[in-house]
Design a protein around this motif. Structure first.
Motif, PDB file in Angstrom:
ATOM      1  N   MET A   2       0.844  -1.175   0.000  1.00 21.58           N
ATOM      2  CA  MET A   2       0.000   0.000   0.000  1.00 21.58           C
ATOM      3  C   MET A   2       0.889   1.239   0.000  1.00 21.58           C
ATOM      4  N   THR A   3       0.502   2.218  -0.787  1.00 21.14           N
ATOM      5  CA  THR A   3       1.263   3.461  -0.866  1.00 21.14           C
ATOM      6  C   THR A   3       0.466   4.616  -0.286  1.00 21.14           C
ATOM      7  N   ALA A   4       1.173   5.513   0.363  1.00 25.55           N
ATOM      8  CA  ALA A   4       0.514   6.709   0.897  1.00 25.55           C
ATOM      9  C   ALA A   4       0.078   7.597  -0.252  1.00 25.55           C
ATOM     10  N   LYS A   5      -1.101   8.155  -0.130  1.00 27.51           N
ATOM     11  CA  LYS A   5      -1.610   9.081  -1.132  1.00 27.51           C
ATOM     12  C   LYS A   5      -1.445  10.499  -0.613  1.00 27.51           C
ATOM     13  N   ARG A   6      -1.510  11.444  -1.520  1.00 32.11           N
ATOM     14  CA  ARG A   6      -1.383  12.849  -1.134  1.00 32.11           C
ATOM     15  C   ARG A   6      -2.752  13.493  -1.082  1.00 32.11           C
ATOM     16  N   TYR A   7      -2.950  14.387  -0.096  1.00 28.93           N
ATOM     17  CA  TYR A   7      -4.212  15.087   0.083  1.00 28.93           C
ATOM     18  C   TYR A   7      -3.946  16.557   0.337  1.00 28.93           C
ATOM     19  N   ARG A   8      -4.892  17.368  -0.053  1.00 25.13           N
ATOM     20  CA  ARG A   8      -4.822  18.804   0.199  1.00 25.13           C
ATOM     21  C   ARG A   8      -5.952  19.167   1.138  1.00 25.13           C
ATOM     22  N   LYS A   9      -5.680  20.027   2.104  1.00 21.08           N
ATOM     23  CA  LYS A   9      -6.698  20.477   3.046  1.00 21.08           C
ATOM     24  C   LYS A   9      -7.742  21.308   2.305  1.00 21.08           C
ATOM     25  N   LYS A  10      -9.019  21.055   2.591  1.00 27.53           N
ATOM     26  CA  LYS A  10     -10.092  21.834   1.981  1.00 27.53           C
ATOM     27  C   LYS A  10      -9.997  23.283   2.440  1.00 27.53           C
ATOM     28  N   PRO A  11     -10.284  24.215   1.548  1.00 28.24           N
ATOM     29  CA  PRO A  11     -10.267  25.612   1.978  1.00 28.24           C
ATOM     30  C   PRO A  11     -11.425  25.890   2.933  1.00 28.24           C
ATOM     31  N   VAL A  12     -11.104  26.504   4.044  1.00 31.82           N
ATOM     32  CA  VAL A  12     -12.114  26.880   5.025  1.00 31.82           C
ATOM     33  C   VAL A  12     -11.915  28.340   5.398  1.00 31.82           C
ATOM     34  N   VAL A  13     -12.982  28.974   5.824  1.00 34.78           N
ATOM     35  CA  VAL A  13     -12.896  30.352   6.287  1.00 34.78           C
ATOM     36  C   VAL A  13     -13.137  30.325   7.797  1.00 34.78           C
ATOM     37  N   ILE A  14     -12.248  30.969   8.530  1.00 35.95           N
ATOM     38  CA  ILE A  14     -12.336  31.023   9.981  1.00 35.95           C
ATOM     39  C   ILE A  14     -12.435  32.483  10.418  1.00 35.95           C
ATOM     40  N   GLU A  15     -12.819  32.704  11.660  1.00 33.31           N
ATOM     41  CA  GLU A  15     -12.750  34.029  12.264  1.00 33.31           C
ATOM     42  C   GLU A  15     -11.524  34.046  13.157  1.00 33.31           C
ATOM     43  N   ALA A  16     -10.820  35.164  13.214  1.00 38.24           N
ATOM     44  CA  ALA A  16      -9.625  35.241  14.050  1.00 38.24           C
ATOM     45  C   ALA A  16      -9.382  36.675  14.498  1.00 38.24           C
ATOM     46  N   VAL A  17      -8.774  36.798  15.678  1.00 34.23           N
ATOM     47  CA  VAL A  17      -8.397  38.096  16.238  1.00 34.23           C
ATOM     48  C   VAL A  17      -6.995  37.950  16.818  1.00 34.23           C
ATOM     49  N   GLN A  18      -6.129  38.915  16.540  1.00 32.58           N
ATOM     50  CA  GLN A  18      -4.794  38.909  17.138  1.00 32.58           C
ATOM     51  C   GLN A  18      -4.826  39.779  18.385  1.00 32.58           C
ATOM     52  N   TRP A  19      -4.403  39.192  19.519  1.00 34.30           N
ATOM     53  CA  TRP A  19      -4.399  39.924  20.789  1.00 34.30           C
ATOM     54  C   TRP A  19      -3.205  40.859  20.833  1.00 34.30           C
ATOM     55  N   ASP A  20      -3.458  42.136  21.071  1.00 37.86           N
ATOM     56  CA  ASP A  20      -2.370  43.122  21.138  1.00 37.86           C
ATOM     57  C   ASP A  20      -1.774  43.248  22.540  1.00 37.86           C
ATOM     58  N   GLY A  21      -2.278  42.464  23.510  1.00 36.80           N
ATOM     59  CA  GLY A  21      -1.722  42.459  24.853  1.00 36.80           C
ATOM     60  C   GLY A  21      -2.353  43.454  25.809  1.00 36.80           C
ATOM     61  N   THR A  22      -3.265  44.287  25.311  1.00 35.80           N
ATOM     62  CA  THR A  22      -3.866  45.297  26.183  1.00 35.80           C
ATOM     63  C   THR A  22      -5.070  44.733  26.936  1.00 35.80           C
ATOM     64  N   VAL A  23      -5.390  45.378  28.054  1.00 39.26           N
ATOM     65  CA  VAL A  23      -6.542  44.988  28.860  1.00 39.26           C
ATOM     66  C   VAL A  23      -7.833  45.179  28.060  1.00 39.26           C
ATOM     67  N   ALA A  24      -7.940  46.310  27.370  1.00 44.84           N
ATOM     68  CA  ALA A  24      -9.149  46.593  26.595  1.00 44.84           C
ATOM     69  C   ALA A  24      -9.378  45.518  25.531  1.00 44.84           C
ATOM     70  N   HIS A  25      -8.337  45.142  24.840  1.00 46.97           N
ATOM     71  CA  HIS A  25      -8.474  44.139  23.787  1.00 46.97           C
ATOM     72  C   HIS A  25      -8.748  42.759  24.382  1.00 46.97           C
ATOM     73  N   ALA A  26      -8.173  42.481  25.546  1.00 47.31           N
ATOM     74  CA  ALA A  26      -8.461  41.219  26.237  1.00 47.31           C
ATOM     75  C   ALA A  26      -9.947  41.156  26.584  1.00 47.31           C
ATOM     76  N   GLY A  27     -10.515  42.295  26.987  1.00 46.34           N
ATOM     77  CA  GLY A  27     -11.948  42.343  27.280  1.00 46.34           C
ATOM     78  C   GLY A  27     -12.791  42.022  26.067  1.00 46.34           C
ATOM     79  N   TYR A  28     -12.401  42.562  24.912  1.00 46.05           N
ATOM     80  CA  TYR A  28     -13.120  42.265  23.671  1.00 46.05           C
ATOM     81  C   TYR A  28     -13.039  40.768  23.346  1.00 46.05           C
ATOM     82  N   ILE A  29     -11.832  40.219  23.441  1.00 51.12           N
ATOM     83  CA  ILE A  29     -11.615  38.818  23.085  1.00 51.12           C
ATOM     84  C   ILE A  29     -12.349  37.881  24.036  1.00 51.12           C
TER      85      ILE A  29
END
Length: 91
Positions: free
Chosen positions: A1-28
């Protein structure tokens, strides 16, 4: 048996980068809690703790917080996020 190659399906996610501030932590933390997930902010350290399917994980300033396709939340280091995701636009 041989390993086959696969590609991850494209997905859309939501994301936020934390800037380290208290205010932004509250939002997150509000964003996560409003979706029914456990989250704790510790301003003395500073870090945000998220309960993920794999257990509790810490989010540090400059990390991205991702809401996945199943509604789960998890962090990603900035360099990994940049290598994995790109902006998505919708019409």
């Amino acid at each position: 048996m041989t390993a086959k190659r696969y590609r991850k399906k494209p997905v859309v996610i939501e994301a936020v980068q934390w800037d380290g501030t208290v205010a932004h932590a509250g939002y997150i933390t509000g964003w996560i809690a409003n979706h029914g997930h456990e989250v704790v902010y510790c301003p003395d350290m500073p870090y945000i703790q998220i309960k993920t399917p794999e257990g509790r994980v810490l989010v540090s300033p400059s990390d991205w917080i991702i809401r996945g396709v199943a509604g789960e939340f998890y962090p990603s280091r900035a360099n990994i996020f940049a290598a994995t995701y790109e902006g998505a636009s919708f019409r």
